[in-house]
Design a protein around this motif. Sequence first.
Motif, mmCIF file in Angstrom:
data_model
loop_
_atom_site.group_PDB
_atom_site.id
_atom_site.type_symbol
_atom_site.label_atom_id
_atom_site.label_comp_id
_atom_site.label_asym_id
_atom_site.label_seq_id
_atom_site.Cartn_x
_atom_site.Cartn_y
_atom_site.Cartn_z
ATOM 1 N N LEU A 111 0.836 -1.214 0.000
ATOM 2 C CA LEU A 111 0.000 0.000 0.000
ATOM 3 C C LEU A 111 0.869 1.262 0.000
ATOM 4 O O LEU A 111 0.541 2.257 -0.650
ATOM 5 C CB LEU A 111 -0.919 -0.023 1.232
ATOM 6 N N ALA A 112 1.998 1.205 0.697
ATOM 7 C CA ALA A 112 2.881 2.374 0.791
ATOM 8 C C ALA A 112 3.373 2.814 -0.587
ATOM 9 O O ALA A 112 3.707 3.977 -0.794
ATOM 10 C CB ALA A 112 4.063 2.061 1.704
ATOM 11 N N GLU A 113 3.401 1.873 -1.532
ATOM 12 C CA GLU A 113 3.925 2.202 -2.863
ATOM 13 C C GLU A 113 2.846 2.628 -3.862
ATOM 14 O O GLU A 113 3.151 2.968 -4.999
ATOM 15 C CB GLU A 113 4.683 0.995 -3.417
ATOM 16 N N VAL A 114 1.610 2.603 -3.425
ATOM 17 C CA VAL A 114 0.516 2.974 -4.330
ATOM 18 C C VAL A 114 0.447 4.507 -4.440
ATOM 19 O O VAL A 114 0.430 5.201 -3.425
ATOM 20 C CB VAL A 114 -0.836 2.424 -3.809
ATOM 21 N N PRO A 115 0.443 5.025 -5.676
ATOM 22 C CA PRO A 115 0.327 6.483 -5.831
ATOM 23 C C PRO A 115 -1.053 6.974 -5.384
ATOM 24 O O PRO A 115 -2.057 6.281 -5.602
ATOM 25 C CB PRO A 115 0.481 6.695 -7.348
ATOM 26 N N LEU A 116 -1.108 8.154 -4.806
ATOM 27 C CA LEU A 116 -2.404 8.697 -4.364
ATOM 28 C C LEU A 116 -3.387 8.828 -5.533
ATOM 29 O O LEU A 116 -4.594 8.652 -5.363
ATOM 30 C CB LEU A 116 -2.226 10.061 -3.688
ATOM 31 N N THR A 117 -2.865 9.127 -6.713
ATOM 32 C CA THR A 117 -3.750 9.285 -7.882
ATOM 33 C C THR A 117 -4.543 8.015 -8.173
ATOM 34 O O THR A 117 -5.635 8.075 -8.739
ATOM 35 C CB THR A 117 -2.935 9.628 -9.152
ATOM 36 N N ARG A 118 -3.978 6.869 -7.762
ATOM 37 C CA ARG A 118 -4.653 5.591 -8.004
ATOM 38 C C ARG A 118 -6.051 5.559 -7.365
ATOM 39 O O ARG A 118 -6.961 4.923 -7.874
ATOM 40 C CB ARG A 118 -3.759 4.475 -7.446
ATOM 41 N N PHE A 119 -6.193 6.284 -6.235
ATOM 42 C CA PHE A 119 -7.474 6.260 -5.515
ATOM 43 C C PHE A 119 -8.572 7.021 -6.261
ATOM 44 O O PHE A 119 -9.745 6.870 -5.973
ATOM 45 C CB PHE A 119 -7.298 6.818 -4.089
ATOM 46 N N LEU A 120 -8.150 7.840 -7.219
ATOM 47 C CA LEU A 120 -9.136 8.549 -8.041
ATOM 48 C C LEU A 120 -9.531 7.702 -9.254
ATOM 49 O O LEU A 120 -10.485 8.018 -9.956
ATOM 50 C CB LEU A 120 -8.565 9.888 -8.505
#
Lengths: 267, 489
Positions: free
Chosen positions: B69-78
């Motif tokens: 999860l730490a490596e997931v870009p914040l943009t992914r949540f959009l």
Amino acid sequence: MRKPDKPILSRDPWQQLKRFTRARIALGRAGSSLPTKELLDFTLSHAMARDAVHLALNVTALARELEEQRFSIQLVHSKAPDRMSYLLRPDYGRQLNEQSRRQLQAIKPVIPSGAVNLVIVVGDGLSSLAIERHAKPLLIEIKKNIPEQWKLGPVVIASQARVALADEIGELLAADIVAILIGERPGLRSPDSLSIYMTYAPKVGCSDADRNCISNICSEGLSYDTAAKKLLWLAKEAIRRKLSGVALKDEGSLQEIAVIDQHRKLL
Amino acid sequence: MDRLSARVTLKKNLIELFMVYRFSIGAFRYQFNGLKELLAKASPARSGDCLAGVAAETYAERVAARMCLAEVPLTRFLEELLIPYEEDEVTRLIIDTHDKQAFSEISHLTVGDFRDWLLIDSTDSVILKHVAAGITPEMAAAVCKLMRNQDLILVAKKCRVITAFRDTIGLPGRLSVRLQPNHPTDDARGIAASILDGLLYGSGDAVIGINPASDSLSAMSDLYYLVDEIIQRYDIPTQSCILTHVTNQIQLIEKNIPVDLVFQSIAGTEKANKHFGIDLSLLHEARSAALSLNRGTVGNNVMYFETGQGSALSADANFGIDQQTCEARAYAVARHFSPLLTNTVVGFIGPEYLYDGKQLIRAGLEDHFCGKLLGVPLGCDVCYTNHAEIDQDDVDTLMTLLAAAGVTFIMGVPGADDIMLNYQSTSFHDALYLRKVMGLGVAPEFEQWLKRVNIMNDQGKIQPVEPAHPLLQGIPEHLLTFKTPNEKA
């Protein structure tokens, strides 16, 4: 020994307001904290409520007492084997274990045509204390008031039971009406409060919206007599209108079914 | 060690489908089917997530999920939505109101970077306030899962959410209290006695909020008149609320009953909100109705919301999402309606959602952090029921940690024992303890009032009350003779 110049505790000069509520008001202060006496009093109440949650229902004693009152008894157990799994897995508490299911299936209820089959379940719920204290006198009141043409099925004593367990029991025993008497979540002021949940044409999968609830049956709450009459009024209306739950509103003048903060309860 | 194997290589037309997230630790390869599963497995162990069947199965899997999860870009949540846009109005609200401008400050970060960014000193109150509208609840939930308790406290402390109605809530160095004078039969004198008890202990600046036992409109309107009478007679800069269904309150407003704040329980999915009998348009209607009365004096935040982890699961409306993420989504609902107060009723539902003190404390800190990060004025009902493995020592721990974290308000229940809802919470004494130990004050307008009526001295200390105190001289007689407009007629 040095004597204090002034009293250790601040007393609250509004003691006279205590007569209006059982809430813990006018407790006084030690500094800004609870006085020792009040602290211990709270701790004791909590201990009693905790014990009520974990105290196992003495099923054999209750069965014997009820048989003495000429009730026919069935003992069943939910899928929750112990208290720990009961608390963590509400779904287990809503289903009969295999043996109990087979046991009830083996009973072939003989119901004369036109008769109403009323099945009463006694479930420990979250307070076996409530059942120990109130189930027998309440059952006696219910029996006393049942219409003649109704057939009272066996009283099913269910261990580690949640409310919806009555649906499965009622379905297996072909009940027109099932009512479960169950120990409520204990509060500090009432570790032994009992509720009745009533369902018309019970079957597995009924929702909370299909049930009517009569709550707060305890020494300082609703009397056995009133609770029994309310239950039978609701049951008769349910039979007449072929439904129960939210669609069956409390309309009789006798009826004042307690609503416990729905919004919080739903949270 | 493998990097996040599924990279953002999917075409734009596939963006709402889930990715497979993989992570290896030594010889073990872990796979997480979608953000939803990744978020759930990264959560601390919690009975509700076990009940829902979404929790990690081993300790190592939980940490692998966090590392991944730490490596997931914040943009992914959009891009990868937990519930499809078409199926859920809360999802639509989150996406449609997302502030891209505010997000631009953090849009280059991964979840892990986001944690670091939140913790550094240069990310201060002003920046956090500016960025809040760019943070979605899923981003807040994700970073929360990488945070230790102290991180949750440190960052929440930096978030400032200030609201106002008749007094100002959420200023730094202040801790407000909701005075909760419930009574099992809604007896006016019993309720008034508890209100008086709370006021004399300096509680009640957040709201005087009653959970009524009855759902009859006339019984509730009597309660509105009772509290309004007390507030007006003693000129107290606070507000009242009766916690009933929002549709009841709309009806009461139409009848010109003195309604200050409008209450509603809310949750993080459209289906769970339906279970409460509400949707977003009904909340809009309620807010407009409350605003139309124009009863605020220093502000117009008119809503009061309650939430709590586990509500979506108990309504069978969690869509396989873990309970903390569902809860964060409820704050997106709250934020949209600019509430005066939002209250996470943290330990109310029972041990099948939060089993013991450790789970309770963690959940309370998570809720507070997520709410504040999203810009919601979050308070906490630090509470428990008697079938949970929780006691007053756990309450002490959580409320002290929350006070350190700058919690907006806590509950004030006489002796911490609610005789109507049958659960335990925090007391007027507890609020005095927190204010003393943490050096916190009350809402400024309310503080002036406390000083004016000699409940608080000039040094900000609550005074022992003399029998001759005007509130005691006036109110008991008043209580005995209190008549509602119905009775007067």
